[in-house]
Design an enzyme around this catalytic site. Structure first.
Site, short mmCIF file in Angstrom:
data_model
loop_
_atom_site.label_atom_id
_atom_site.label_comp_id
_atom_site.label_asym_id
_atom_site.label_seq_id
_atom_site.Cartn_x
_atom_site.Cartn_y
_atom_site.Cartn_z
CG HIS A 40 24.69 8.81 -19.37
ND1 HIS A 40 23.97 9.07 -18.09
CD2 HIS A 40 25.00 7.58 -19.42
CE1 HIS A 40 24.45 7.97 -17.28
NE2 HIS A 40 25.16 6.95 -17.91
CD GLU B 274 24.14 4.81 -14.44
OE1 GLU B 274 24.81 5.83 -15.07
OE2 GLU B 274 24.18 3.75 -15.01
CG HIS C 220 23.56 3.05 -20.25
ND1 HIS C 220 23.18 2.82 -18.97
CD2 HIS C 220 24.69 3.79 -19.90
CE1 HIS C 220 23.60 3.18 -17.96
NE2 HIS C 220 24.68 4.08 -18.61
CD GLU C 221 27.20 5.26 -22.55
OE1 GLU C 221 27.14 6.48 -21.96
OE2 GLU C 221 27.48 4.32 -21.63
#
Lengths: 495, 495
Positions: free
Chosen positions: A262, A288, A258-259
């Protein structure tokens, strides 16, 4: 606008961006490295830089530049006029005493929330929350008295998004998700992953996976933090954090993917346009969408699980886990109470509860005192569970204590955008899943970058998404994707 | 000065101090955490903050405040007038174009030095060095044309120190050290420590030792860096770094004790006086006296080695090292070429070589072209060794490439002050060594803090030292200490 004025503008905005990079570095340090006794010192440092940032962003010269930019046909200058104009008006519109009052209320609010959550007693947080709502409403009115206050707040996170548009989309999504969730709840549960993985080798695995996806570690770092986050400090410095638990491989790995999503978005921004506001992210929702796309669409897919299973076998030969076990564990659906632990099917229902309640608070149709009961009633209705206490209910998230009203929708906007991106990518890249299974993610990253990322904030997020995927129904894309993946795993079909 | 003006001054200076803390955090991050690709971004951040710092420190209001402070009897205000006045005059005295030229010359100089050192070819660095000397001389003249330019440069590091005073002290020290070194060289060599220590457990040991000495880790951190350093960022945030090598326990441990010494000094500054300049360190030499005191006087003493041997036995039961082995290895004297690897006896000779050469460069009695030969000749004369090449000779230190002329003397000033502090402490605390052997360092730290540290920059360093130890002959104290400790180990006596 003549070139000399434009150069002055770019220099001034560049200074603000550089200062924000400094503030970001301090923020990263505070959450990963800073010694506990430095809290007060760091507060003074933050206050000093924030004051300077506010001074610079409200510099009266900006007003003149904005006038000179009116009607400019160059796309970068036009975008700059829109983005900078918005920030300038928002920052100048709010009276200084309100800024101070809000800062104090946030600081008190955070302390009250910590205390209330620890004691699981909403009443201890209610007075602070009332004040935060009241001050935020006044702030919204000061910025634009003619618009719905919630939309004005929302604009900070997702400019270009209307309250009515969100309300309609989220209602359709909610009504589409609840039957899926009910159908799944009636089927036998999928097994979780019941295995232990050595934490040190997990860290190595996280680095390997993030790098394989395309996160450039020479321009970043991977550290540990209780609540994982990404900090984009500028070109060449985008840092991520994750958590590692021996008995929960997938939670930490999901956080890293997820990060990294980003971070890859930040690394792909058009840094050559520094000083024009176009290097900024277009919106929280768009940001997101990238993290969710990698975490879920790619990271919880069967082909990815096959690739991952091979990596696991190489690093953890003592643990026998096969691809299908991973795939089932990654897509296990559970009616839970806590947003940050939620699976893909229930996640958006958690968000929609918050959106509806925030909207009602700012509509004036819900009072802070009635919030816990309204929260619990919605959890029963949408998710089929009733929070046993406030700590695992209405007090679970930090956002409201910092007056971040309008932030939650960006999570679901991200999922909606990601679904349309996924559908588009599947159509345009027929061998997508064969490549993913082979650990070749370059085409996925190239697709995301070319489509929207490299435009930064040249256009508003909804327009960027439209340009990327065409006119698509994001709600339908997300529902179709969830029914397809989770429906197949649980053996339920859409009626 | 009325209280309102004083409050404005304190607020303004406090802002500068806070900004320096931010710059320090970025500097620490750059050396320990920053990804390699962030170099350019960090340069822009540094440039922005430096410009602001320069603007604030040359703010014309300071001139008015300084006038109003004249004749003020309050000791803090008097110290502030002296410290702030010096910085203000130094920063305002140098024309902007010279500041820019020096910044450029340093940046070119650093690159040239890296290249020259890699190729071990001084000629590649000589043009840059000539320019740096020339610009530094002009800078000194701009600040004060009536003083020796080297003294003006020296003032930046050790205010209150005169060139003539240093020249006399260092000459006496040199003449006292050479016979000791010659006598030791004729004796059988002491054994080095020939053992390997697990790096992870070394890190734990370093933390244990630093904490035992009195370094507050809740207001600090211990990280790794190729060249260990300490960063004092303000109250509650003083970070140290060290290096760990499996086959060289003592080098890393010495670095940790040294940096912990610096850090304890920073932690002991009078932080309540923030904004008055009195919280600053009084001088580099004084700072260095603290690190050297802990590293050498305490850390290389026989009682400390006894305490340490017990700690080692607990953490590394597989390695058999006794206290006497440690003591001998800690105090082994070797005629080496490299300052940063030098023992206590030879260390100051390395510094004196540099001091004499810097002075000759600014006196105009030595040209840059003749520097390598002058360097080598002095090494032969004072240390009995001739550098085989420039890399291990005149090019070994980074300082000159950054125009840090006048910095080196602070190392030896630190040793001189530390010797007098040691002699005083031994006299005043009769059970000093019994306490050290028992691992009780609280009285040592209390002595250092009460004597000088807690005064910050209330007085100039030489005055603080005088107040702490009385009228002592620092050169004699240092020679007596070295003859006593090393003479005994090598079996030589002072004639």
């Amino acid at each position: 606008m003549n070139d000399t004025s434009w150069d002055s503008l770019v220099e001034h905005v560049g200074r603000i961006e550089t200062l924000r990079g400094v503030m970001g570095t301090l923020g990263w340090d505070e959450q990963t490295m800073m010694p506990p006794k430095a809290q007060r010192l760091r507060g003074a440092q933050r206050a000093l830089l924030s004051r300077m940032e506010h001074e610079w962003i409200t510099d009266a010269r900006i007003g003149g530049w904005l006038e000179a930019l009116e009607g400019d046909a160059d796309p970068v200058r036009r975008a700059c006029a829109r983005n900078l104009g918005r920030t300038y008006r928002r920052e100048r519109g709010v009276p200084a005493e309100l800024v101070v009052a809000l800062a104090e209320a946030k600081s008190e609010g955070f302390a009250a929330w910590i205390d209330a959550k620890k004691r699981s007693d909403f009443a201890r947080f209610a007075p602070s929350l009332s004040r935060l709502v009241e001050l935020s409403r006044r702030r919204a009115d000061a910025i634009d008295p003619h618009r719905h206050p919630y939309e004005v707040l929302l604009e900070e996170f997702d400019p270009g998004t209307s309250v009515e548009g969100l309300r309609a989309m989220f209602a359709r999504l909610r009504d589409g998700l609840t039957p899926l969730l009910r159908a799944i709840a009636e089927r036998p549960q999928l097994p979780a992953l019941d295995a232990t993985f050595d934490p040190e080798r997990q860290t190595l695995l996280h680095r390997e996976v993030a790098a394989a996806l395309g996160y450039d570690l020479d321009g970043g770092r991977l550290d540990h933090a209780e609540h994982p986050f990404t900090t984009g400090l500028g070109e060449g410095d985008v840092r991520i954090t994750t958590h590692i638990r021996a008995d929960d491989l997938l939670s930490g790995l999901g956080a890293t993917i997820h990060e990294a999503g980003h971070a890859m978005y930040e690394q792909g921004l058009p840094h050559a346009l520094a000083g024009t506001t176009v290097t900024d992210a277009a919106s929280y929702g768009l940001h997101e969408s990238q993290s969710r796309f990698w975490e879920n669409f790619i990271g919880r897919s069967r082909p990815f699980c096959r690739w991952l299973a091979a990596r696991l076998a190489a690093r953890f030969p003592e643990v026998g886990v096969d691809a299908e076990q991973l795939y089932q564990a990654q897509n296990r659906v559970e009616r839970g109470l806590v947003r940050v632990e939620a699976d893909e099917v229930t996640y958006n229902l958690h968000v929609i509860v918050r959106f509806e309640l925030e909207l009602a608070l700012f509509d004036g149709t819900l009072s802070v005192a009635d919030l816990p009961e309204a929260w619990n009633a919605r959890y029963v209705e949408y998710l089929g569970v009733r929070p046993p206490n406030d700590a695992r209910g209405v007090l679970q998230d930090v956002h409201w204590s910092g007056a971040a009203f309008g932030y939650f929708p960006s999570y679901t906007l991200g999922n909606l955008y990601a679904a349309s991106l996924g559908a588009t990518l599947e159509r345009e890249l027929p061998d997508l899943w064969a490549r993913v299974e082979a650990g070749d993610f370059a085409h996925v990253l190239a697709f995301l970058r070319e489509r929207r990322n490299a435009h930064g904030h040249l256009e508003e997020a909804p327009d960027l998404v439209r340009a990327a995927v065409g006119e698509r129904d994001h709600v339908e894309d997300l529902l179709a994707y969830l029914w397809s993946r989770h429906g197949a795993l649980y053996g339920v079909t859409r009626s």
